[in-house]
Design an enzyme around this catalytic site. Structure first.
Site, PDB file in Angstrom:
ATOM      1  N   THR A  61     -13.926  -1.647   3.344  1.00 33.68           N
ATOM      2  CA  THR A  61     -14.052  -0.923   2.076  1.00 33.68           C
ATOM      3  C   THR A  61     -14.221  -1.928   0.948  1.00 33.68           C
ATOM      4  OG1 THR A  61     -11.666  -0.925   1.652  1.00 33.68           O
ATOM      5  CG2 THR A  61     -12.558   0.933   2.907  1.00 33.68           C
ATOM      6  N   LYS A  71      -0.369 -10.772   0.079  1.00 31.62           N
ATOM      7  CA  LYS A  71       0.651  -9.726   0.175  1.00 31.62           C
ATOM      8  C   LYS A  71       0.357  -8.726   1.283  1.00 31.62           C
ATOM      9  CE  LYS A  71       0.808  -8.379  -4.195  1.00 31.62           C
ATOM     10  NZ  LYS A  71       1.299  -7.757  -5.449  1.00 31.62           N
ATOM     11  N   HIS A 111      -6.201   4.607  -4.865  1.00 31.56           N
ATOM     12  CA  HIS A 111      -5.533   3.505  -5.556  1.00 31.56           C
ATOM     13  C   HIS A 111      -6.328   3.033  -6.774  1.00 31.56           C
ATOM     14  CE1 HIS A 111      -3.342  -0.204  -6.251  1.00 31.56           C
ATOM     15  NE2 HIS A 111      -4.493  -0.871  -6.188  1.00 31.56           N
ATOM     16  N   GLU A 114      -3.714   6.465   2.214  1.00 33.69           N
ATOM     17  CA  GLU A 114      -2.417   6.078   1.642  1.00 33.69           C
ATOM     18  C   GLU A 114      -1.234   6.833   2.229  1.00 33.69           C
ATOM     19  OE1 GLU A 114      -0.594   3.306  -0.821  1.00 33.69           O
ATOM     20  OE2 GLU A 114      -2.759   3.589  -0.591  1.00 33.69           O
ATOM     21  N   GLY A 164      -8.029  -1.274   2.876  1.00 33.52           N
ATOM     22  CA  GLY A 164      -6.865  -1.986   2.379  1.00 33.52           C
ATOM     23  C   GLY A 164      -5.549  -1.495   2.946  1.00 33.52           C
ATOM     24  N   HIS A 196      -1.743  -2.236 -13.211  1.00 29.74           N
ATOM     25  CA  HIS A 196      -0.753  -1.982 -12.173  1.00 29.74           C
ATOM     26  C   HIS A 196       0.661  -1.838 -12.734  1.00 29.74           C
ATOM     27  CE1 HIS A 196      -4.203  -3.471  -9.947  1.00 29.74           C
ATOM     28  NE2 HIS A 196      -3.660  -3.044  -8.832  1.00 29.74           N
ATOM     29  N   THR A 218     -21.897   2.576   4.809  1.00 29.26           N
ATOM     30  CA  THR A 218     -21.394   3.852   5.330  1.00 29.26           C
ATOM     31  C   THR A 218     -20.193   4.350   4.535  1.00 29.26           C
ATOM     32  OG1 THR A 218     -20.049   2.626   6.946  1.00 29.26           O
ATOM     33  CG2 THR A 218     -22.209   3.387   7.672  1.00 29.26           C
TER      34      THR A 218
END
Length: 419
Positions: free
Chosen positions: A158, A170, A316, A100, A133, A300, A200
């Site tokens: 992921t 988005k 996240h 992030e 992501g 969120h 992994t």
């Protein structure tokens, strides 16, 4: 050339409406057709699997620009290069920092610079985005900006990419201390979901993705919740692989894949399919978020501020889990969720190694977070709260006092559980 003067409300066969005489006002209407594919496959990097290079034009030597992150490069870089070389694809890999903190405009612009150096053909050479992501969001934003539209293919590595970041429209990056403050709506032309990449993935990042799956369960799919409650720890231990494939799927050739499939869905497969289907079911009719009451916004409301304030401590999905725990307590205090259901929810989240509280759950953080969310929801809270397990309702009357009381109760519940 003679000017074509249109009179008021003149009929046109091109759909353009002229207003007034002489013409001084035009009303332009257009509809953009959007069609993208989300496909589950396995062993994408097996040379016998052509899903990545589907529809490649062979009249000239194919070329691909690949963007990945440092972890994917370390684990799969050699296999990616070998796959493209095997298929005679000229390629270049751009490796970006992961996580992030790297999700910013500087890295998006580094993609743009590399695209110029590569000399990409914007019609025939879609970017390959292979990573989590964060990477998918950055590549998507760069693709939407580069000459206004450059096709790209998402290959999430992921769990959060498989069930959330990889399937929607988005894109975005963090800016000025805010989560996803800059972004666009620009879906990939194709998303390829291969859960063998999860073999992994560190356990914590698997839990991170399970938070987004839990979100779908709590607001629309009680069957999904039951699966997570009954099999969650085992699914986590198996890295969401089918039982017959846990040991040998990662190395099994495509030709043997069908022989390993089972006639009935195992819990991990059903969890993945229900989560992806549930997410797409909510996204499709409201892809551009014209309707602001979105049940997938559950978890969120407070999490964007909590996540950014806690960086790099929280992932996240972990921030989303804290948000869901808080709003479950809010719903319980309102009588929307029973005390027994609340205990089930918090236990199921803890069993998935997800946090159910964080020190930032204080009025000093939560109230500004709610106000920031209200600004982005057209002046209303539009706060999704669970109704029982598997349902949701939107509220607009949450008070600061009610929020503070729920935060205090959540902290007490966490302390009691710790004891």
């Amino acid at each position: 050339m003679q000017r074509d003067l249109l009179t008021a409300d003149a009929p046109r066969n091109d759909g353009l409406v002229a207003v007034g005489s002489p013409v001084s006002h035009w009303s332009v209407q257009a509809v953009k057709h959007v069609n993208y594919e989300v496909r589950v496959t396995e062993n994408l990097l097996d040379p016998g699997n052509n899903a990545i290079l589907e529809n490649v034009t062979r009249s000239v030597r194919p070329r691909r620009f690949v963007v990945t992150d440092t972890t994917v490069e370390r684990l799969y870089g050699d296999r990616i290069r070998a796959y493209l070389t095997h298929h005679g694809v000229e390629h270049r890999l751009l490796v970006l920092p992961e996580g992030e903190p790297s999700k910013d405009m500087d890295n998006v612009l580094s993609i743009v610079r590399a695209l110029d150096e590569f000399g990409i053909d914007r019609r025939r050479e879609p970017i390959l985005a292979i990573g989590g992501g964060v990477l998918l969001d950055m590549v998507g934003l760069a693709s939407s900006l580069y000459r206004r539209a450059l096709p790209y293919i998402r290959i999430p590595t992921t769990l959060i990419g498989l069930v959330d970041a990889g399937v929607g429209a988005k894109t975005g990056v963090n800016h000025n201390g805010h989560k996803n403050r800059l972004g666009t709506y620009f879906p990939a032309e194709r998303t390829l979901l291969d859960r063998t990449f999860l073999t992994t993935l560190p356990r914590r990042h698997l839990s991170n993705g399970l938070a987004e799956i839990m979100k779908i369960a709590l607001i629309k799919d009680i069957r999904l919740f039951d699966l997570l409650e009954a099999h969650g720890p085992a699914i986590l231990d198996s890295r969401l692989q089918r039982p017959a494939l846990v040991d040998d799927l990662a190395s099994a050739p495509v030709s043997e894949r069908l022989s390993l499939e089972e006639p009935q869905l195992d819990p991990a497969t059903e969890v993945l399919e229900r989560a992806i289907h549930g997410m797409l079911q909510e996204l499709q009719p409201n892809l551009w978020e014209q309707v602001l009451e979105r049940v997938v916004d559950y978890g969120h409301t407070f999490s964007p501020v909590i996540e950014m304030r806690a960086l790099p401590e929280l992932l996240h999905g972990e921030a989303v889990a804290v948000d869901m725990a808080l709003t479950t307590v809010l719903a319980t205090r309102r009588g929307l969720v029973s005390r027994a259901q609340c205990r089930r929810i918090l236990r199921a989240m803890a069993a998935l190694d997800l946090p159910t509280w964080h020190p930032l759950c204080t009025p000093e953080v939560l109230v500004p977070a709610l106000l920031d969310t209200v600004r982005h929801r057209d002046g209303q809270q539009r706060l999704p709260l669970p109704v029982g397990i598997g349902g949701a309702v939107f509220v607009n009357d949450l008070t600061e006092a009610e929020l503070a009381a729920a935060a205090q109760e959540l902290a007490a519940t966490h302390l009691a559980a710790a004891r």
